[in-house]
Design a protein around this motif. Structure first.
Motif, PDB file in Angstrom:
ATOM      1  N   LEU A 130     -45.063  56.758 -76.805  1.00 36.70           N
ATOM      2  CA  LEU A 130     -43.678  56.534 -77.205  1.00 36.70           C
ATOM      3  C   LEU A 130     -43.592  55.921 -78.592  1.00 36.70           C
ATOM      4  N   GLU A 131     -44.382  54.897 -78.827  1.00 37.45           N
ATOM      5  CA  GLU A 131     -44.331  54.229 -80.126  1.00 37.45           C
ATOM      6  C   GLU A 131     -44.794  55.168 -81.247  1.00 37.45           C
ATOM      7  N   SER A 132     -45.804  55.977 -80.970  1.00 39.36           N
ATOM      8  CA  SER A 132     -46.297  56.919 -81.974  1.00 39.36           C
ATOM      9  C   SER A 132     -45.263  57.998 -82.274  1.00 39.36           C
ATOM     10  N   SER A 133     -44.653  58.550 -81.225  1.00 39.92           N
ATOM     11  CA  SER A 133     -43.681  59.630 -81.421  1.00 39.92           C
ATOM     12  C   SER A 133     -42.392  59.119 -82.050  1.00 39.92           C
ATOM     13  N   ALA A 134     -41.971  57.912 -81.654  1.00 45.45           N
ATOM     14  CA  ALA A 134     -40.721  57.371 -82.182  1.00 45.45           C
ATOM     15  C   ALA A 134     -40.801  57.138 -83.687  1.00 45.45           C
ATOM     16  N   ALA A 135     -42.002  56.924 -84.187  1.00 46.76           N
ATOM     17  CA  ALA A 135     -42.163  56.691 -85.623  1.00 46.76           C
ATOM     18  C   ALA A 135     -41.780  57.919 -86.442  1.00 46.76           C
ATOM     19  N   ASP A 136     -41.801  59.101 -85.822  1.00 47.98           N
ATOM     20  CA  ASP A 136     -41.476  60.335 -86.539  1.00 47.98           C
ATOM     21  C   ASP A 136     -40.001  60.714 -86.429  1.00 47.98           C
ATOM     22  N   LEU A 137     -39.208  59.930 -85.716  1.00 48.21           N
ATOM     23  CA  LEU A 137     -37.787  60.238 -85.557  1.00 48.21           C
ATOM     24  C   LEU A 137     -37.030  59.969 -86.856  1.00 48.21           C
ATOM     25  N   LEU A 173     -41.158  62.984 -71.667  1.00 52.99           N
ATOM     26  CA  LEU A 173     -40.842  62.050 -72.738  1.00 52.99           C
ATOM     27  C   LEU A 173     -40.695  62.777 -74.067  1.00 52.99           C
ATOM     28  N   ASP A 174     -41.564  63.749 -74.326  1.00 51.40           N
ATOM     29  CA  ASP A 174     -41.458  64.534 -75.557  1.00 51.40           C
ATOM     30  C   ASP A 174     -40.137  65.308 -75.607  1.00 51.40           C
ATOM     31  N   GLN A 175     -39.731  65.878 -74.470  1.00 51.31           N
ATOM     32  CA  GLN A 175     -38.454  66.587 -74.422  1.00 51.31           C
ATOM     33  C   GLN A 175     -37.310  65.661 -74.796  1.00 51.31           C
ATOM     34  N   ALA A 176     -37.311  64.463 -74.221  1.00 50.28           N
ATOM     35  CA  ALA A 176     -36.230  63.521 -74.495  1.00 50.28           C
ATOM     36  C   ALA A 176     -36.223  63.097 -75.959  1.00 50.28           C
ATOM     37  N   LEU A 177     -37.394  62.883 -76.525  1.00 51.35           N
ATOM     38  CA  LEU A 177     -37.471  62.485 -77.931  1.00 51.35           C
ATOM     39  C   LEU A 177     -37.027  63.619 -78.850  1.00 51.35           C
ATOM     40  N   GLN A 178     -37.328  64.869 -78.461  1.00 51.10           N
ATOM     41  CA  GLN A 178     -36.869  66.012 -79.251  1.00 51.10           C
ATOM     42  C   GLN A 178     -35.352  66.104 -79.249  1.00 51.10           C
ATOM     43  N   VAL A 179     -34.736  65.788 -78.101  1.00 47.69           N
ATOM     44  CA  VAL A 179     -33.268  65.763 -78.042  1.00 47.69           C
ATOM     45  C   VAL A 179     -32.744  64.637 -78.924  1.00 47.69           C
ATOM     46  N   ALA A 180     -33.350  63.458 -78.805  1.00 47.63           N
ATOM     47  CA  ALA A 180     -32.906  62.317 -79.608  1.00 47.63           C
ATOM     48  C   ALA A 180     -32.997  62.618 -81.098  1.00 47.63           C
ATOM     49  N   ALA A 181     -34.005  63.391 -81.500  1.00 51.39           N
ATOM     50  CA  ALA A 181     -34.180  63.712 -82.916  1.00 51.39           C
ATOM     51  C   ALA A 181     -33.024  64.544 -83.457  1.00 51.39           C
ATOM     52  N   GLN A 182     -32.272  65.211 -82.563  1.00 50.58           N
ATOM     53  CA  GLN A 182     -31.152  66.046 -83.001  1.00 50.58           C
ATOM     54  C   GLN A 182     -29.840  65.269 -83.107  1.00 50.58           C
ATOM     55  N   LEU A 183     -29.843  63.998 -82.723  1.00 45.72           N
ATOM     56  CA  LEU A 183     -28.600  63.224 -82.751  1.00 45.72           C
ATOM     57  C   LEU A 183     -28.089  63.091 -84.184  1.00 45.72           C
ATOM     58  N   PRO A 184     -26.774  63.160 -84.358  1.00 43.15           N
ATOM     59  CA  PRO A 184     -26.218  63.144 -85.719  1.00 43.15           C
ATOM     60  C   PRO A 184     -26.221  61.748 -86.326  1.00 43.15           C
TER      61      PRO A 184
END
Length: 425
Positions: A130-137, A173-184
């Motif tokens: 989570l911490e690693s992936s969130a850094a790319d958001l 978790l990756d799916q959820a983070l991919q959705v979060a990355a699309q937030l405006p």
């Protein structure tokens, strides 16, 4: 062969001499230590303290396994795990004290501790991922997710355990983070159906949208409100308020007609003011109340137009604000819901959005007048009904919900006469 008791440490071993009934006391003490330490082999570490039994045969059987002075009845002796390992290895090259204890007790040792360790390791993998992936958001999403605090938030909400119980925790978790990355970014909005390319209904229901809201700290409110906070527009044509007797400004509605105002219309609602300032509007939770009031008015040819708004369950923040806007237009507002935990929450939300509104027939007296036979389980806090300090104690005492239909005659009388018969400011 992989033994289910010791994982194969007994392969090629002669366990019979070690599993005599006279040695059961020793292996039971070793098993308890293994469970406590989470070490199923017990080949090293601090010595294990045992109490020497009184039976001579039991002491004699252990004499070759416990080094040192003779064993005295009732004395405490410290057993060296290294020495015991060497002693049992004579009976099998891979044999360990823990393996013998497991066979003596007929069970695998340190199961709970091993499971805790496995869960801790799995949780750590989720945290690191989570911490690693969130850094790319994107930066504005990273501010919402908060990489330093998001794992703690998920664990507090029970989401870490929930993730570990899914077939593919990292994938979800990756799916959820991919959705979060699309937030405006702030100031912009997006349709929820566009957040998952190629699947416009992926976020309608289920675990994925709930996880996205939890990740972004938006899960403590109705889903529609949580998405709205993130700049995401849900379908704005379904849901809303069912109304009769009140009209949006500029609309032409047949007298006595009942209609539903969807979220799209409520977002910028302006109400026609009452002909007489202070006229009451009655807000209810259940459509049956509005239907009964409208039907009674038609049947009796009443001169008083019923003015009722139905939330049809839990009101969204948008619906609460639309009801609150009636006060600004000069209407008096009376709000109510079922006498249960959810109903009290509905009334609190409505009173917060419309501070001038009153709780309509939501007192302890009204509750006690309508309680049915039977019992149920109501879990209430002292603060659940701030409009009447006696209501929560009364509901706790009887521990049974009262639904709006149970007060229907009184509610219809109030609606017909145009004034609440019982209310708390």
């Amino acid at each position: 062969m992989n033994c289910p008791l010791c994982g194969g440490a007994c392969d090629g071993a002669d366990l019979v001499p070690l599993l005599s009934s006279e040695l059961a006391w020793l292996w039971q003490a070793l098993a308890a230590t293994a469970d406590r330490r989470g070490d199923e082999s017990l080949t090293g570490g601090p010595a294990v303290t045992v109490t020497v039994p009184a039976e001579p045969a039991q002491r004699a059987a252990a004499a070759g396994l416990i080094d040192g002075r003779p064993l005295e009845p009732g004395q405490s002796r410290r057993v060296s795990l290294e020495g015991l390992t060497a002693a049992v290895a004579v009976r099998g090259p891979r044999l360990t004290p823990g393996a013998v204890a497991a066979h003596a007790c007929g069970r695998r040792l340190a199961v709970k501790a091993r499971r805790r360790a496995q869960q801790t390791a799995a949780s750590d993998r989720i945290r690191i991922h989570l911490e690693s992936s969130a850094a790319d958001l994107p930066h504005h999403v990273r501010d919402l997710v908060g990489p330093e605090a998001v794992f703690t938030r998920l664990r507090t909400l029970g989401w870490v355990t929930r993730l570990l119980n899914t077939p593919d925790p990292a994938g979800l978790l990756d799916q959820a983070l991919q959705v979060a990355a699309q937030l405006p970014p702030p100031g912009r909005r997006i349709d929820r159906r566009l957040l998952v390319p190629g699947n416009p209904h992926a976020l309608d229901t289920g675990v994925l949208p709930a996880l996205v809201l939890a990740l972004t700290g938006s899960s403590g409110a109705p889903a529609r409100s949580g998405w709205a906070r993130l700049g995401v527009d849900c379908d704005d044509l379904l849901g809303g308020l069912i109304i009769t007797g009140i009209t949006p400004r500029g609309w032409r509605i047949p007298p006595g007609a009942t209609l539903t105002l969807p979220p799209r219309e409520l977002a910028h609602i302006e109400w026609e003011p009452p002909e007489t300032t202070g006229t009451w509007v009655f807000v209810t939770e259940n459509p049956s109340v509005l239907a009964a009031a409208s039907g009674q008015s038609l049947a009796q040819g009443s001169l008083v137009t019923p003015r009722v708004i139905c939330t049809a369950g839990t009101p969204s923040q948008l619906e609460c604000e639309a009801i609150g806007a009636l006060s600004d237009t000069g209407w008096n507002i009376a709000v109510r819901a079922d006498f249960d935990q959810a109903g009290l929450a509905h009334v609190r939300a409505l009173l917060a959005a419309a501070p001038a509104a009153v709780a309509w027939r939501m007192s302890a007296t009204d509750y006690l007048a309508a309680i049915p036979e039977g019992t149920d389980a109501l879990h209430l806090l002292d603060s659940d009904a701030p409009w009447d300090e006696h209501l929560v104690p009364a509901m706790r005492k009887h521990s049974v919900p009262v639904y709006e239909e149970g007060l229907l005659p009184a509610l219809l009388t109030d609606i017909t006469t145009g004034a609440p018969g019982s209310f708390a400011p």
